[in-house]
Write a protein that holds these residues in place. Structure first.
Motif, PDB file in Angstrom:
ATOM      1  N   TYR A 222       0.853  -1.186   0.000  1.00  0.00           N
ATOM      2  CA  TYR A 222       0.000   0.000   0.000  1.00  0.00           C
ATOM      3  C   TYR A 222       0.887   1.233   0.000  1.00  0.00           C
ATOM      4  CZ  TYR A 222      -3.195  -3.603   1.444  1.00  0.00           C
ATOM      5  OH  TYR A 222      -3.913  -4.773   1.479  1.00  0.00           O
TER       6      TYR A 222
ATOM      7  N   PHE B 216       1.142   5.559   0.116  1.00  0.00           N
ATOM      8  CA  PHE B 216       0.468   6.700   0.715  1.00  0.00           C
ATOM      9  C   PHE B 216       1.213   7.985   0.388  1.00  0.00           C
ATOM     10  CE2 PHE B 216      -2.085   4.153   3.693  1.00  0.00           C
ATOM     11  CZ  PHE B 216      -1.359   2.979   3.728  1.00  0.00           C
TER      12      PHE B 216
ATOM     13  N   TYR C 264       1.446  11.833   2.335  1.00  0.00           N
ATOM     14  CA  TYR C 264       1.087  12.683   3.461  1.00  0.00           C
ATOM     15  C   TYR C 264       1.637  14.078   3.219  1.00  0.00           C
ATOM     16  CZ  TYR C 264      -0.363   8.759   6.455  1.00  0.00           C
ATOM     17  OH  TYR C 264      -1.013   7.680   7.003  1.00  0.00           O
TER      18      TYR C 264
ATOM     19  N   GLN D   4       2.847  17.585   5.265  1.00  0.00           N
ATOM     20  CA  GLN D   4       3.230  18.130   6.566  1.00  0.00           C
ATOM     21  C   GLN D   4       3.429  19.636   6.417  1.00  0.00           C
ATOM     22  OE1 GLN D   4       6.956  16.747   8.454  1.00  0.00           O
ATOM     23  NE2 GLN D   4       5.781  16.523  10.359  1.00  0.00           N
TER      24      GLN D   4
ATOM     25  N   GLY E  83       3.263  21.300  11.346  1.00  0.00           N
ATOM     26  CA  GLY E  83       3.923  20.064  11.752  1.00  0.00           C
ATOM     27  C   GLY E  83       3.073  18.807  11.724  1.00  0.00           C
ATOM     28  N   GLU E  84       1.770  18.931  11.670  1.00  0.00           N
ATOM     29  CA  GLU E  84       0.930  17.729  11.740  1.00  0.00           C
ATOM     30  C   GLU E  84       0.839  17.053  10.377  1.00  0.00           C
ATOM     31  OE1 GLU E  84      -2.449  18.362  14.094  1.00  0.00           O
ATOM     32  OE2 GLU E  84      -3.515  16.574  13.437  1.00  0.00           O
ATOM     33  N   LEU E  85       1.098  15.772  10.337  1.00  0.00           N
ATOM     34  CA  LEU E  85       1.010  15.011   9.091  1.00  0.00           C
ATOM     35  C   LEU E  85      -0.449  14.808   8.704  1.00  0.00           C
ATOM     36  CD1 LEU E  85       3.735  12.363   9.794  1.00  0.00           C
ATOM     37  CD2 LEU E  85       3.609  13.672   7.697  1.00  0.00           C
TER      38      LEU E  85
ATOM     39  N   PHE F  92      -3.049  12.988   6.086  1.00  0.00           N
ATOM     40  CA  PHE F  92      -3.211  11.920   5.102  1.00  0.00           C
ATOM     41  C   PHE F  92      -3.858  12.483   3.845  1.00  0.00           C
ATOM     42  CE2 PHE F  92      -4.248   7.913   3.319  1.00  0.00           C
ATOM     43  CZ  PHE F  92      -5.572   7.953   2.919  1.00  0.00           C
TER      44      PHE F  92
ATOM     45  N   ARG G  44      -4.302   6.883  -0.275  1.00  0.00           N
ATOM     46  CA  ARG G  44      -3.788   5.527  -0.191  1.00  0.00           C
ATOM     47  C   ARG G  44      -4.056   4.841  -1.519  1.00  0.00           C
ATOM     48  NH1 ARG G  44      -7.243   1.078   3.142  1.00  0.00           N
ATOM     49  NH2 ARG G  44      -6.970  -0.645   1.683  1.00  0.00           N
TER      50      ARG G  44
ATOM     51  N   PHE H 250       5.375  13.741   2.017  1.00  0.00           N
ATOM     52  CA  PHE H 250       6.010  12.447   2.229  1.00  0.00           C
ATOM     53  C   PHE H 250       5.254  11.358   1.484  1.00  0.00           C
ATOM     54  CE2 PHE H 250       9.184  13.386   5.369  1.00  0.00           C
ATOM     55  CZ  PHE H 250       8.692  14.477   6.062  1.00  0.00           C
TER      56      PHE H 250
ATOM     57  N   LEU I 211       4.505   2.110   8.646  1.00  0.00           N
ATOM     58  CA  LEU I 211       4.760   2.928   7.473  1.00  0.00           C
ATOM     59  C   LEU I 211       6.263   3.140   7.328  1.00  0.00           C
ATOM     60  CD1 LEU I 211       1.993   5.623   7.960  1.00  0.00           C
ATOM     61  CD2 LEU I 211       2.301   4.291   5.864  1.00  0.00           C
TER      62      LEU I 211
ATOM     63  N   PHE J 299       8.629   5.652   5.429  1.00  0.00           N
ATOM     64  CA  PHE J 299       8.524   6.959   4.773  1.00  0.00           C
ATOM     65  C   PHE J 299       9.768   7.248   3.944  1.00  0.00           C
ATOM     66  CE2 PHE J 299       4.868   9.209   6.554  1.00  0.00           C
ATOM     67  CZ  PHE J 299       4.547   8.424   7.661  1.00  0.00           C
TER      68      PHE J 299
END
Lengths: 115, 115
Positions: free
Chosen positions: B33, B35, B37, B39, B43-45, B47, B50, B91, B103, B105
């Motif tokens: 799978y 993905f 992301y 950021q 700072g918060e990743l 989504f 997928r 990412f 995951l 990365f």
């Protein structure tokens, strides 16, 4: 619907001290993950819980690191005898209840600075 | 072993230009799978998408599109008509060997949209 929350958001500590971080996942999620991210890098996996069971630990997780998820809800990550190399962003993520729900949703992270 | 490579460390484009972020992955598993992301500076990743290894259909969501090509082990991400709010680190990540749900990365691509 609240997302993943982490506390504290920032922690400054002196080398040799112990620190503990908390993660509250999305309420219906049974899987919880911890990652560590250093400057300029992608997050690196540390450990993973399904409900209260810790199913995998990375070799990055030295003996000074311990994680728990006692009731299958929130989780704590403790670092004992912190070292300057532990300075990083510690990220928590959670994912859903059924086998196909593997998207991981991340919290805002806890930034640790070890002086 | 699994690996994700994002060769572009930093990209800058002028607002409204299209931009493609490259992602190349390695895995020996036949089921995996992929993905993406985002950021942002906070700072918060976040989504974004997928994609399952058995589904090579490309996907479009508004200004975002993803091109998955198993033949070249690539999962590229295109932003059309870029906006300043697209500025972030992006990412690419991989889960393979389902059941081992960590995951992996890449190192991320820092995208700057110049107004």
């Amino acid at each position: 619907d609240t997302g993943v929350s982490q506390n504290p958001r920032h922690k400054i500590t002196k080398r040799g001290q112990n620190v503990t971080f908390r993660c509250d996942p999305i309420s219906e999620h049974n899987r919880l993950y911890w990652y560590r991210q250093t400057l300029g890098q992608g997050p690196e996996f540390l450990t993973y819980f399904q409900n209260e069971a810790q199913l995998e630990k990375s070799r990055l997780l030295s003996d000074r690191f311990s994680a728990e998820r006692p009731k299958g809800s929130f989780s704590t990550l403790e670092i004992q005898r912190t070292e300057q190399g532990d300075s990083a962003m510690y990220l928590c993520a959670s994912s859903g209840t059924s086998g196909g729900d593997i998207e991981q949703f991340f919290g805002p992270g806890t930034r640790l600075t070890v002086l | 072993a699994q690996k994700v490579t994002q060769a572009q460390t930093e990209i800058s484009v002028v607002e409204k230009e299209d931009v493609t972020l490259d992602c190349v992955y390695e895995t020996r598993d036949t089921t995996y799978y992929l993905f993406w992301y985002k950021q942002p500076p906070s700072g918060e990743l976040v989504f974004l998408i997928r994609r399952n290894s058995f589904d090579e259909q490309n996907e479009i969501s508004g200004r975002y599109s993803w091109n998955f090509q198993k033949s070249t082990s690539s999962f590229n991400f295109t932003i059309t008509a870029s906006q300043v709010v697209d500025s972030a680190v992006y990412f690419c990540a991989l889960i393979s060997n389902f059941g081992n749900e960590k995951l992996t990365f890449g190192t991320g691509t820092r995208l700057t949209i110049i107004p």
